[in-house]
Write a protein that holds these residues in place. Structure first.
Motif, PDB file in Angstrom:
ATOM      1  N   ASN A 180     -49.050 -71.869  11.898  1.00 26.75           N
ATOM      2  CA  ASN A 180     -48.255 -70.797  11.450  1.00 26.75           C
ATOM      3  C   ASN A 180     -47.742 -69.793  12.641  1.00 26.75           C
ATOM      4  O   ASN A 180     -48.342 -70.279  13.831  1.00 26.75           O
ATOM      5  CB  ASN A 180     -49.208 -69.758  10.718  1.00 26.75           C
ATOM      6  N   TYR A 189     -46.176 -66.279  14.492  1.00 28.02           N
ATOM      7  CA  TYR A 189     -45.677 -64.815  14.119  1.00 28.02           C
ATOM      8  C   TYR A 189     -44.632 -64.488  14.961  1.00 28.02           C
ATOM      9  O   TYR A 189     -44.767 -64.323  16.339  1.00 28.02           O
ATOM     10  CB  TYR A 189     -46.967 -63.774  14.451  1.00 28.02           C
ATOM     11  N   ARG A 197     -42.019 -61.724  16.529  1.00 28.31           N
ATOM     12  CA  ARG A 197     -42.067 -60.542  17.035  1.00 28.31           C
ATOM     13  C   ARG A 197     -41.156 -59.505  16.227  1.00 28.31           C
ATOM     14  O   ARG A 197     -41.095 -58.407  15.424  1.00 28.31           O
ATOM     15  CB  ARG A 197     -41.818 -59.932  18.588  1.00 28.31           C
ATOM     16  N   ILE A 213     -39.192 -60.036  13.472  1.00 26.06           N
ATOM     17  CA  ILE A 213     -39.518 -59.842  12.036  1.00 26.06           C
ATOM     18  C   ILE A 213     -40.807 -59.231  11.775  1.00 26.06           C
ATOM     19  O   ILE A 213     -40.832 -58.713  10.505  1.00 26.06           O
ATOM     20  CB  ILE A 213     -39.446 -61.429  11.409  1.00 26.06           C
ATOM     21  N   GLY A 214     -41.722 -59.447  12.706  1.00 25.12           N
ATOM     22  CA  GLY A 214     -43.277 -58.796  12.232  1.00 25.12           C
ATOM     23  C   GLY A 214     -43.853 -59.392  10.975  1.00 25.12           C
ATOM     24  O   GLY A 214     -44.687 -58.861  10.416  1.00 25.12           O
ATOM     25  N   MET A 215     -43.540 -60.862  11.063  1.00 23.91           N
ATOM     26  CA  MET A 215     -44.196 -61.340   9.801  1.00 23.91           C
ATOM     27  C   MET A 215     -44.973 -62.803  10.130  1.00 23.91           C
ATOM     28  O   MET A 215     -44.213 -63.362  11.441  1.00 23.91           O
ATOM     29  CB  MET A 215     -43.290 -61.801   8.849  1.00 23.91           C
ATOM     30  N   ASP A 216     -45.893 -63.246   9.651  1.00 21.11           N
ATOM     31  CA  ASP A 216     -46.466 -64.687   9.691  1.00 21.11           C
ATOM     32  C   ASP A 216     -45.630 -65.571   8.734  1.00 21.11           C
ATOM     33  O   ASP A 216     -45.186 -65.358   7.950  1.00 21.11           O
ATOM     34  CB  ASP A 216     -47.891 -64.769   9.351  1.00 21.11           C
ATOM     35  N   PHE A 217     -45.337 -66.814   9.452  1.00 20.66           N
ATOM     36  CA  PHE A 217     -44.727 -67.980   8.583  1.00 20.66           C
ATOM     37  C   PHE A 217     -45.519 -69.322   8.645  1.00 20.66           C
ATOM     38  O   PHE A 217     -46.103 -69.411   9.716  1.00 20.66           O
ATOM     39  CB  PHE A 217     -43.084 -68.220   9.015  1.00 20.66           C
ATOM     40  N   TRP A 218     -45.645 -69.793   7.413  1.00 19.15           N
ATOM     41  CA  TRP A 218     -46.379 -70.735   7.464  1.00 19.15           C
ATOM     42  C   TRP A 218     -45.852 -71.993   7.201  1.00 19.15           C
ATOM     43  O   TRP A 218     -45.038 -72.373   6.225  1.00 19.15           O
ATOM     44  CB  TRP A 218     -47.468 -70.485   6.311  1.00 19.15           C
TER      45      TRP A 218
END
Length: 116
Positions: A95, A97, A99, A101-106
């Motif tokens: 995963n 993160y 900055r 976008i402020g989101m986690d991607f998996w």
């Protein structure tokens, strides 16, 4: 943003594998990356993490055996796994993160099976 994990396989206890996570995104925008493991019948757990300052964190059972790294030129995050044990068996997920976008991607998981 897409993440594609690869490098899993079946090995004997004591063997090594290197997992790769190809990141289709801006590597310089990444705040932190991580590898997680989901063993059969268990919840997903963090095994290794790396932040943008180069700080690493490892789950206790993998300390000294696993190493997380990243290669910005190749858009790839790695997990080098040495001295593998049967309890390392599971599906490994990466995963990231971002900055901005402020989101986690998996990413998709990759299966690791260690036989004793």
């Amino acid at each position: 943003v897409q993440l594609q994990a690869s490098g899993g396989g079946a090995v004997q206890s004591g063997g090594s594998l290197r997992l790769s996570c190809l990141v289709a995104g801006n590597m310089f925008d990444i705040k932190a990356v991580g590898w997680h493991r989901q063993a059969p019948g268990s919840q997903r757990e963090l095994v290794a993490a790396l932040d943008s300052d180069g700080n690493t964190k490892y789950e206790y059972s993998v300390k000294g055996r696993f190493a997380i790294s990243r290669d910005n030129a190749k858009n790839t995050v790695y997990l080098q796994m040495n001295s593998l044990k049967s309890e390392d068996t599971g599906i490994y997920f990466c995963n990231v993160y971002f900055r901005s976008i402020g989101m986690d991607f998996w990413g998709s998981g990759t299966q690791v099976t260690v036989s004793s």
